[in-house]
Scaffold this active site. Structure first.
Site, PDB file in Angstrom:
ATOM      1  N   GLU A   1     -13.171  34.670 -16.934  1.00  0.00           N
ATOM      2  CA  GLU A   1     -13.001  34.470 -18.379  1.00  0.00           C
ATOM      3  C   GLU A   1     -14.006  35.284 -19.180  1.00  0.00           C
ATOM      4  O   GLU A   1     -15.144  35.478 -18.754  1.00  0.00           O
ATOM      5  CB  GLU A   1     -13.214  32.984 -18.715  1.00  0.00           C
TER       6      GLU A   1
ATOM      7  N   ASP B   1     -11.477  22.168 -16.765  1.00  0.00           N
ATOM      8  CA  ASP B   1     -11.721  23.218 -17.748  1.00  0.00           C
ATOM      9  C   ASP B   1     -10.807  24.419 -17.568  1.00  0.00           C
ATOM     10  O   ASP B   1     -11.154  25.533 -17.942  1.00  0.00           O
ATOM     11  CB  ASP B   1     -13.206  23.648 -17.707  1.00  0.00           C
TER      12      ASP B   1
END
Ligand code: NAD
Length: 351
Positions: free
Chosen positions: A66, A237
């Site tokens: 990410e 998450d």
């Protein structure tokens, strides 16, 4: 040359893992967590000033990579971070990270740093900061489920910021719990290793889940979360990676960082898109209440947001100055004539 006073802009101060560890010990772990939580809180209170976007995620069967960018008018920051739950089986970390802070006016980086340790620190600082707003005031026992890399940092932050010293640990791998218990007892924590998650949550007013598994896991079932408990759920998450049974979410008041990101990545991916959530920046500004009563179940559906990393980057930049823990990195080309990049290359040609 002192890394933080470079003679020209082309040298970027770089904080290695070794130097980050020195910086943390130089400041003191608890002081670091308290100060960082203060910086995170200050930045949440000026939430509208930040450019905000859900992080850019590249998913693969084993994990995710990410990018997490944000900026205010003066500084731009981003973090590169991965999440690969199976990594520990081959001796690698589940989560590693590094990040950059840049000057908005020139676009030049002003800090390049490791962020694996810094992510654990900022995640813990954020969890405990939110705990200050949401956990019951008389809380003195925390269950910590998932005793991997993040675990001790969470414990230290909750002690430094919320005064919690009694911990009940559970992990499906007993070695992880033993590791955490040894580390924490050495620092005066009152630690009990539990044989099940059910056992761990009994008598705890705060439940922290920090497990790693790329699936819709059920670390907590509905019957395990009683009235008045605060749940600090940090391990869910990613799309398809959650920790709580959906029924808990239906009974809890849910607090989030940035709804656009949390609805994709957090526990609330299990709920309808219009399920009400409260944004933490509004709680921190005092615009909406945090915990309202003793029987309320509060849930911090933590996924980690870019402004927390921005706060951490800026904190490290400030604290590393004049310590010698940042080394100058020759990262940027710096031709004498800024438009003669080619000439600079030519002059470097071996004779
Ligand atoms: P880690 O791999 O070091 O530790 C995870 C631990 O969870 C392991 O010890 C594992 O045995 C345990 N575990 C897995 N399934 C379990 C289960 N069903 N019950 C009990 N224990 C179980 O990972 P880490 O670096 O400590 O990260 C923990 C989680 O936190 C990860 O999912 C990571 O993605 C997440 N994380 C979130 C944030 C955030 O801001 N929300 C930040 C960093 C990490």
């Amino acid at each position: 040359m002192n890394a933080m006073t470079p003679s020209h802009l082309a040298y970027v101060p770089f904080v290695s893992v070794a130097n980050m560890m020195k910086l943390v010990h130089h400041i003191g772990l608890e002081r670091f967590l308290i100060d960082l939580s203060g910086d995170i809180e200050a930045d949440f209170k000026r939430w509208p000033e930040f450019d905000k976007v859900a992080r850019v995620a590249s998913h693969s069967p084993g994990g995710v990579i990410e990018l997490m960018p944000t900026a205010d008018r003066a500084l731009y920051g981003f973090k590169y971070v991965n999440g690969h739950p199976k990594n520990t089986r081959t001796g690698h970390q589940t989560v590693t990270a590094f990040g950059v802070l840049s000057d908005v006016a020139t676009g030049y980086p002003v800090l390049f740093t490791e962020m694996t340790l810094l992510t654990a620190l900022r995640t813990a600082a954020m969890s405990a900061l939110v705990g200050r707003y949401l956990a019951p005031k008389d809380a003195d026992v925390m269950a910590l489920i998932g005793n991997g890399a993040q675990c001790e940092f969470q414990a230290f932050a909750f002690r430094a910021i919320c005064g919690i010293n009694r911990l009940k640990l559970f992990d499906i791998d007993p070695k992880a719990s033993e590791k955490a218990a040894t580390n924490l007892r050495a620092h005066g924590f009152d630690v009990r290793i539990c044989q099940s998650a059910q056992d761990a949550v009994e008598g705890a007013q705060i439940i922290t889940t920090c497990t790693a598994d790329k699936q819709y896991a059920t670390i907590l079932t509905d019957n395990m979360v009683g009235a008045g408990v605060h749940v600090n759920a940090i391990g869910g998450d990613c799309p398809g990676k959650t920790e709580l049974h959906r029924d808990i979410l239906l009974r809890a008041d849910i607090f989030v960082e940035y709804p656009e990101q949390t609805r994709v990545e957090g526990e609330i991916q299990q709920l309808n898109e219009d399920h009400p959530v409260t944004e933490l920046w509004q709680v921190m500004r005092g615009d909406v209440p945090g915990r309202r009563d003793a029987r309320q179940i509060t849930l911090f559906d933590s996924v980690g947001f870019a402004t927390e990393d921005f706060s951490a980057l800026r904190y490290v930049k400030r604290m590393v100055e004049d310590t010698g823990f940042a080394v100058p990195l020759d990262l940027l080309a710096d031709p004498d004539d800024p438009r003669d990049l080619f000439g600079m290359l030519e002059r470097a040609k071996p004779v």
